[in-house]
Design a protein around this motif. Structure first.
Motif, PDB file in Angstrom:
ATOM      1  N   GLN A 124       0.824  -1.198   0.000  1.00 51.32           N
ATOM      2  CA  GLN A 124       0.000   0.000   0.000  1.00 51.32           C
ATOM      3  C   GLN A 124       0.859   1.248   0.000  1.00 51.32           C
ATOM      4  O   GLN A 124       1.956   1.262   0.561  1.00 51.32           O
ATOM      5  N   MET A 125       0.349   2.274  -0.644  1.00 53.30           N
ATOM      6  CA  MET A 125       1.025   3.567  -0.723  1.00 53.30           C
ATOM      7  C   MET A 125       0.115   4.622  -0.102  1.00 53.30           C
ATOM      8  O   MET A 125      -1.102   4.444  -0.070  1.00 53.30           O
ATOM      9  N   LYS A 126       0.714   5.692   0.347  1.00 55.98           N
ATOM     10  CA  LYS A 126      -0.092   6.839   0.769  1.00 55.98           C
ATOM     11  C   LYS A 126      -0.615   7.484  -0.502  1.00 55.98           C
ATOM     12  O   LYS A 126       0.137   7.789  -1.421  1.00 55.98           O
ATOM     13  N   THR A 127      -1.919   7.654  -0.558  1.00 55.77           N
ATOM     14  CA  THR A 127      -2.526   8.179  -1.765  1.00 55.77           C
ATOM     15  C   THR A 127      -2.515   9.701  -1.793  1.00 55.77           C
ATOM     16  O   THR A 127      -2.619  10.346  -0.744  1.00 55.77           O
ATOM     17  N   ALA A 128      -2.394  10.261  -2.969  1.00 53.49           N
ATOM     18  CA  ALA A 128      -2.383  11.710  -3.139  1.00 53.49           C
ATOM     19  C   ALA A 128      -3.799  12.270  -3.240  1.00 53.49           C
ATOM     20  O   ALA A 128      -3.984  13.477  -3.213  1.00 53.49           O
ATOM     21  N   LEU A 129      -4.803  11.389  -3.330  1.00 57.99           N
ATOM     22  CA  LEU A 129      -6.188  11.824  -3.465  1.00 57.99           C
ATOM     23  C   LEU A 129      -7.031  11.142  -2.405  1.00 57.99           C
ATOM     24  O   LEU A 129      -7.192   9.915  -2.426  1.00 57.99           O
TER      25      LEU A 129
END
Length: 160
Positions: free
Chosen positions: A137-142
């Motif tokens: 998982q990544m930190k989302t920009a949206l």
């Protein structure tokens, strides 16, 4: 005699290429972005989640299967550490043909899942494939979207 030798060489080269086109390795990596919903317990812990979204995949490691393919995936999971995340993806290959995969990932072990092909169209009709899958998982920009890096690694065989 020269024509016979050339014909034999051409036949041998053609059949080797043909055989290589029907089985091989899968080594895909890409980025997923999608929507997710969850039900939380009274302490704020997720109990059940569902998601759907798209993954753009590229082939790595000298492979070509699924290069520049688009994957639409729908999945769900339950109580972290006690359940299994599972779902299906439809792969749209660059030529427009498709394959459908099924995957399972034990919750809490996002990089240690398995997948298999269950159907296909066109060139991929009758496909058999299996291997490992996972995501980070990544930190989302949206806000409101989920984002991750995903991989598929395994083997495939196409119907002859």
């Amino acid at each position: 005699m020269r024509k016979i030798i050339l014909a034999l060489i051409f036949t041998l080269m053609s059949s080797v290429s043909f055989a290589d086109g029907h089985s091989g390795k899968i080594d895909l990596k890409g980025f997923f972005v999608g929507d997710a919903k969850a039900i939380f317990d009274e302490k704020g812990n997720p109990m059940t989640f569902v998601y759907d979204g798209l993954v753009g995949m590229m082939a790595f490691g000298g492979t070509s299967f699924g290069d520049n393919s688009s994957h639409y995936c729908v999945g769900a999971g339950t109580i972290p550490g006690k359940g299994v995340e599972m779902g299906h993806c439809i792969i749209k290959f660059i030529n427009g043909d498709t394959a459908i995969t099924y995957y399972e990932i034990k919750l809490g072990y996002s990089m240690e899942g398995t997948f298999k092909c269950i159907s296909g169209t066109g060139r991929y009709e009758g496909i058999e494939c299996s291997g490992t899958t996972g995501y980070t998982q990544m930190k989302t920009a949206l806000e409101g979207k989920v984002h991750s890096t995903n991989y598929l690694k395994g083997t495939y065989t196409l119907k002859k």
